[in-house]
Design a protein around this motif. Structure first.
Motif, PDB file in Angstrom:
ATOM      1  N   ALA A   1      28.897  -4.443  60.036  1.00 39.59           N
ATOM      2  CA  ALA A   1      28.582  -3.091  60.200  1.00 39.59           C
ATOM      3  C   ALA A   1      28.778  -2.601  58.818  1.00 39.59           C
ATOM      4  O   ALA A   1      29.991  -2.814  58.270  1.00 39.59           O
ATOM      5  CB  ALA A   1      29.162  -2.435  61.346  1.00 39.59           C
ATOM      6  N   ALA A   2      27.974  -1.938  58.295  1.00 40.53           N
ATOM      7  CA  ALA A   2      28.041  -1.216  57.046  1.00 40.53           C
ATOM      8  C   ALA A   2      27.597   0.434  57.332  1.00 40.53           C
ATOM      9  O   ALA A   2      26.810   0.571  57.947  1.00 40.53           O
ATOM     10  CB  ALA A   2      27.344  -1.833  56.002  1.00 40.53           C
ATOM     11  N   THR A   3      28.436   1.089  56.489  1.00 40.05           N
ATOM     12  CA  THR A   3      28.102   2.458  56.519  1.00 40.05           C
ATOM     13  C   THR A   3      26.629   3.016  55.694  1.00 40.05           C
ATOM     14  O   THR A   3      26.374   1.891  54.616  1.00 40.05           O
ATOM     15  CB  THR A   3      29.153   3.514  55.640  1.00 40.05           C
ATOM     16  N   ILE A   4      25.934   4.014  56.231  1.00 39.29           N
ATOM     17  CA  ILE A   4      24.768   4.211  55.312  1.00 39.29           C
ATOM     18  C   ILE A   4      24.876   4.741  54.171  1.00 39.29           C
ATOM     19  O   ILE A   4      24.137   4.491  53.180  1.00 39.29           O
ATOM     20  CB  ILE A   4      23.798   5.292  56.194  1.00 39.29           C
ATOM     21  N   GLU A   5      26.383   5.177  53.784  1.00 34.56           N
ATOM     22  CA  GLU A   5      26.712   5.598  52.229  1.00 34.56           C
ATOM     23  C   GLU A   5      26.915   4.301  51.413  1.00 34.56           C
ATOM     24  O   GLU A   5      26.982   4.467  50.233  1.00 34.56           O
ATOM     25  CB  GLU A   5      27.730   6.442  52.120  1.00 34.56           C
ATOM     26  N   ALA A  11      33.346  -6.571  59.142  1.00 32.22           N
ATOM     27  CA  ALA A  11      32.850  -7.783  59.870  1.00 32.22           C
ATOM     28  C   ALA A  11      34.155  -8.491  60.730  1.00 32.22           C
ATOM     29  O   ALA A  11      34.979  -8.557  60.220  1.00 32.22           O
ATOM     30  CB  ALA A  11      32.182  -8.866  58.931  1.00 32.22           C
ATOM     31  N   TYR A  12      33.843  -8.502  62.067  1.00 34.77           N
ATOM     32  CA  TYR A  12      34.559  -9.127  62.935  1.00 34.77           C
ATOM     33  C   TYR A  12      34.194 -10.798  62.888  1.00 34.77           C
ATOM     34  O   TYR A  12      33.237 -11.075  63.140  1.00 34.77           O
ATOM     35  CB  TYR A  12      34.571  -8.848  64.424  1.00 34.77           C
ATOM     36  N   VAL A  13      35.437 -11.657  62.615  1.00 37.93           N
ATOM     37  CA  VAL A  13      35.428 -12.909  62.638  1.00 37.93           C
ATOM     38  C   VAL A  13      35.827 -13.461  63.825  1.00 37.93           C
ATOM     39  O   VAL A  13      37.235 -13.184  64.113  1.00 37.93           O
ATOM     40  CB  VAL A  13      35.830 -13.634  61.430  1.00 37.93           C
TER      41      VAL A  13
END
Length: 86
Positions: A1-5, A11-13
């Protein structure tokens, strides 16, 4: 998951994963600082002191087992070192 900014990517591994995690660095807007977060105790393990470029693909290999003896980790990529301060 990444912020829109484009200033943070997480990242969960999971424990069953083996090998490196491949990340498209263009999801981030600036140079990137990388750390592993141990989900069992909240401790942070730096990937390296220098920053990474925000272009191309980068491979990140999780550390050995976490404090609970499992192989799950959280990769945290941020454009600021402040993201890792407590």
């Amino acid at each position: 998951a990444a912020t829109i900014e484009g200033d943070l990517l997480v990242a969960y591994v999971p424990p069953a994963h083996s090998g490196a995690v491949s990340v498209d660095m263009s999801a981030l807007k600036d140079k990137v600082f990388a750390n592993w977060l141990d989900p069992s105790n909240g401790k942070i393990v730096a990937v390296r002191a220098a920053s990474f470029s925000n272009s191309g693909t980068q491979q990140f290999t999780p550390p050995a087992k976490n404090a609970s003896g499992f192989n799950d980790w959280v990769l945290v990529l941020a454009t600021s070192r402040r993201a890792f301060s407590r």
